[in-house]
Design a protein around this motif. Structure first.
Motif, short mmCIF file in Angstrom:
data_model
loop_
_atom_site.label_atom_id
_atom_site.label_comp_id
_atom_site.label_asym_id
_atom_site.label_seq_id
_atom_site.Cartn_x
_atom_site.Cartn_y
_atom_site.Cartn_z
N GLN A 135 -6.14 -6.08 3.57
CA GLN A 135 -6.63 -4.82 4.10
C GLN A 135 -6.61 -3.72 3.06
O GLN A 135 -7.52 -2.89 2.99
N SER A 136 -5.57 -3.72 2.19
CA SER A 136 -5.46 -2.66 1.19
C SER A 136 -6.59 -2.75 0.16
O SER A 136 -7.12 -1.74 -0.29
N THR A 163 -4.23 8.61 -7.96
CA THR A 163 -5.70 8.55 -7.88
C THR A 163 -6.32 9.07 -9.18
O THR A 163 -7.28 8.49 -9.71
N TYR A 218 0.17 -1.23 1.81
CA TYR A 218 0.19 -2.47 2.59
C TYR A 218 1.59 -3.06 2.56
O TYR A 218 2.12 -3.38 1.48
N SER A 252 -2.51 0.17 -3.24
CA SER A 252 -3.81 -0.14 -3.87
C SER A 252 -4.64 1.13 -3.99
O SER A 252 -4.82 1.86 -3.01
N SER A 310 -4.27 3.02 -0.29
CA SER A 310 -3.90 2.21 0.86
C SER A 310 -2.55 1.55 0.59
O SER A 310 -2.35 0.95 -0.47
N LYS A 332 -11.55 4.18 0.13
CA LYS A 332 -10.40 4.90 0.65
C LYS A 332 -9.48 5.25 -0.51
O LYS A 332 -9.14 4.39 -1.31
N SER A 355 6.16 -3.62 -0.53
CA SER A 355 4.87 -2.99 -0.25
C SER A 355 3.97 -3.03 -1.48
O SER A 355 4.46 -3.14 -2.61
N ARG A 395 -3.07 -1.68 -8.63
CA ARG A 395 -2.06 -2.00 -7.61
C ARG A 395 -0.66 -1.73 -8.15
O ARG A 395 -0.36 -2.03 -9.30
N ASP A 401 -9.77 -1.64 1.78
CA ASP A 401 -9.78 -0.17 1.85
C ASP A 401 -10.14 0.43 0.50
O ASP A 401 -10.93 1.37 0.41
N ALA A 402 -9.55 -0.12 -0.56
CA ALA A 402 -9.79 0.41 -1.90
C ALA A 402 -11.25 0.24 -2.30
O ALA A 402 -11.87 1.15 -2.85
#
Length: 553
Positions: free
Chosen positions: A130-131, A200, A144, A168, A142, A139, A165, A182, A134-135
């Motif tokens: 999912q991460s 980011t 995870y 990402s 994320s 997004k 965890s 990551r 999302d990336a």
């Protein structure tokens, strides 16, 4: 301003926090209260602001350090390693990795990692969780929790690795996501908005560095490849002084080295008026024999020392034989002048099977290569000229010796066609003598031709023969289509392309005709015509002498 007994409404700016006085001026809040005897003020910072400002300063310094570090490196590998190591140190995480998107396979491929064991890195292909989804969807960040996802394929491997965890972050270059950064975390962490903004920003800066490094490495690797090709071609063409070998080496070496479909070389004839195909590789005979190319615009550009790059050959009006090029599978073409001693001596053509935009770098490199070819061709020509002159002298000497020998007429005539074929590097030759009535030419010797062609019929009617019987040499470039040739269909079937017809003169009178025939299109040089004429004169003397000997027997 007062609102009643003991109440006062104090106007304060919502932005700078200054207070408006009764005199309608604005004072700093500490100045205002100090003037009214409410105490002396000193500046300090609360723990919350202190932590926030300190973190921002640390992030700013770290960001600057990372940017500075990766901007100093031009190696893609160095850039990637700097990213993952600095992220681990600054973000205080267990490990970090960069996965770049392979646009051909649409897969994320591991490009660099730090802090991970070899066992975990080699656990197997990473499917999109999912991460990552999302990336890649854009997004910003994320998080995870892999230990909480019992369906995760590598949940146990993550637990064994001490990973709780995974953070990402998409790596963007402009609007395009080129990969995922990551971070692997041992314990649950609550990241602040500033921290996530910092990560980011690092990912975006890393993306720029990665793209720049890729461009640089591509440029450098291309320059290295071009240097290797240049050295290979130079070494190859300098290893031979035989012109034919030099030409063939060039057209054979370039397609493999530059990933081309084919290459051709055309050289100007001695008059500098017509281009002759002298070497080709990777093209069919059908395409090569499509017709003259001298009038093509791209050829004219090259002959004026201007390289001509054509992206879409089958549709470009600068190409005359577009349909033939399409059938041959030619997509793009680069036509370059071959220059020797500051003079254009021919053209080099590079052809591709896939559409290709030739960059300035491609053109400059190929132009330098063409110039190197020009030098090699000129050197080979000089050597061949000297070698040819020695060979011509040897052949003339052997024919002259035949005059004083005891060779029979048949032996002398066969020697003449054999020697001329060898000396002029042609495939065939014939010798015909006028009969006593001087109305018919009889075939007396031939080499390299089939019986079917030799028995095609009388050749007396050929205009080329008529010109030769008037005492003038005749060179014919395109035998199958020249109106001076009567048996054009037969010549085409025999594979004859060009012909040189030389009168055999004895004391000013023509006694026969010597023909030299080639199975490749060829414009005979002045040197070749002069040699063939001298040989024919020597042969006429030898034949007369042999005839005289035969008549005495």
């Amino acid at each position: 301003m007062y609102r009643g007994e003991g109440e006062r409404l104090i106007p304060i700016c919502g932005w700078c926090k200054k207070i408006r006085t009764e005199q309608e001026t604005w004072d700093q809040i500490e100045v205002y209260f100090a003037k009214r005897g409410l105490g002396e003020f000193t500046h300090s910072i609360c723990p919350e602001c202190s932590e926030r400002i300190f973190s921002k300063r640390i992030y700013l310094e770290s960001y600057q350090n990372i940017c500075r570090a990766i901007s100093k490196s031009l190696s893609l590998e160095d850039v990637l390693n700097l990213i993952v190591t600095n992220v681990v140190k600054v973000m205080n995480v267990k490990a970090s990795s960069v996965r770049l998107l392979n646009t051909e396979t649409n897969r994320l491929e591991l490009a660099a990692h730090y802090g991970l064991s070899g066992r975990y890195v080699n656990k197997g292909p990473v499917k999109y969780d999912q991460s990552i989804d999302d990336a890649l969807s854009g997004k910003p960040v994320s998080i995870y929790d892999i230990t909480a996802d019992e369906s995760s394929e590598y949940r146990q491997e993550a637990i064994d690795e001490g990973i709780r965890s995974i953070l990402s972050v998409p790596m963007r270059f402009g609007s395009e996501v080129i990969g995922v950064l990551r971070m692997y975390i041992s314990e649950p962490v609550e990241y602040s908005g500033d921290e996530l903004k910092f990560v980011t920003a690092i990912a975006e800066q890393a993306s720029i560095a990665i793209v720049n490094a890729k461009v640089f490495e591509k440029t450098v690797s291309k320059e290295k490849e071009y240097l290797r090709i240049f050295q290979t071609v130079t070494k190859a063409i300098s290893s031979s002084l035989q012109l034919k070998e030099v030409l063939d080496l060039i057209v054979r070496t370039l397609p493999d080295a530059m990933r081309l479909k084919a290459a051709t070389i055309r050289l100007l004839d001695e008059a500098g008026e017509r281009l002759e195909l002298v070497a080709a590789h990777g093209l069919s005979e059908r395409y090569l024999s499509r017709g003259p190319v001298d009038m093509e615009e791209n050829i004219r550009e090259a002959l004026h020392e201007k390289p001509a790059a054509i992206f879409d050959v089958p549709t470009d009006p600068r190409v005359n034989y577009r349909k033939e090029a399409e059938l041959e599978g030619i997509k793009s073409m680069l036509t370059l002048p071959i220059i020797a001693r500051s003079k254009v001596t021919g053209i080099l053509r590079l052809l591709t099977a896939e559409p290709r935009h030739f960059s300035r770098q491609d053109i400059d490199f190929a132009a330098a290569l063409a110039e190197q070819c020009g030098t090699a061709i000129e050197n080979a020509r000089m050597y061949e000229r000297q070698y040819r002159e020695a060979r011509y002298l040897s052949v003339l000497s052997s024919i002259a010796n035949a005059v004083s020998s005891t060779l029979s007429l048949r032996e002398i005539m066969e020697m003449v066609v054999g020697k001329i074929t060898l000396a002029l590097n042609s495939e065939a030759a014939t010798l015909r003598l006028l009969d006593p009535s001087r109305k018919r030419l009889d075939l007396v010797a031939a080499q390299g031709l089939s019986e079917k062609y030799l028995n095609k019929g009388p050749v007396d009617a050929d205009k080329s023969v008529a010109e030769a019987l008037d005492g003038r040499p005749v060179a014919i470039y395109d035998v199958p289509n020249d109106p001076r040739i009567v048996y054009r269909d037969e010549a085409r079937e025999e594979g004859i392309c060009s012909m040189l017809v030389i009168p055999m003169l004895l004391r000013g009178s023509v006694i026969g005709v010597l023909r030299i025939l080639t199975k490749k299109y060829r414009a005979f040089s002045n040197d070749e015509i002069e040699f063939a004429t001298a040989l024919a004169e020597q042969a006429a003397i030898a034949i007369e002498y042999a005839m005289a000997l035969d008549s005495r027997k």
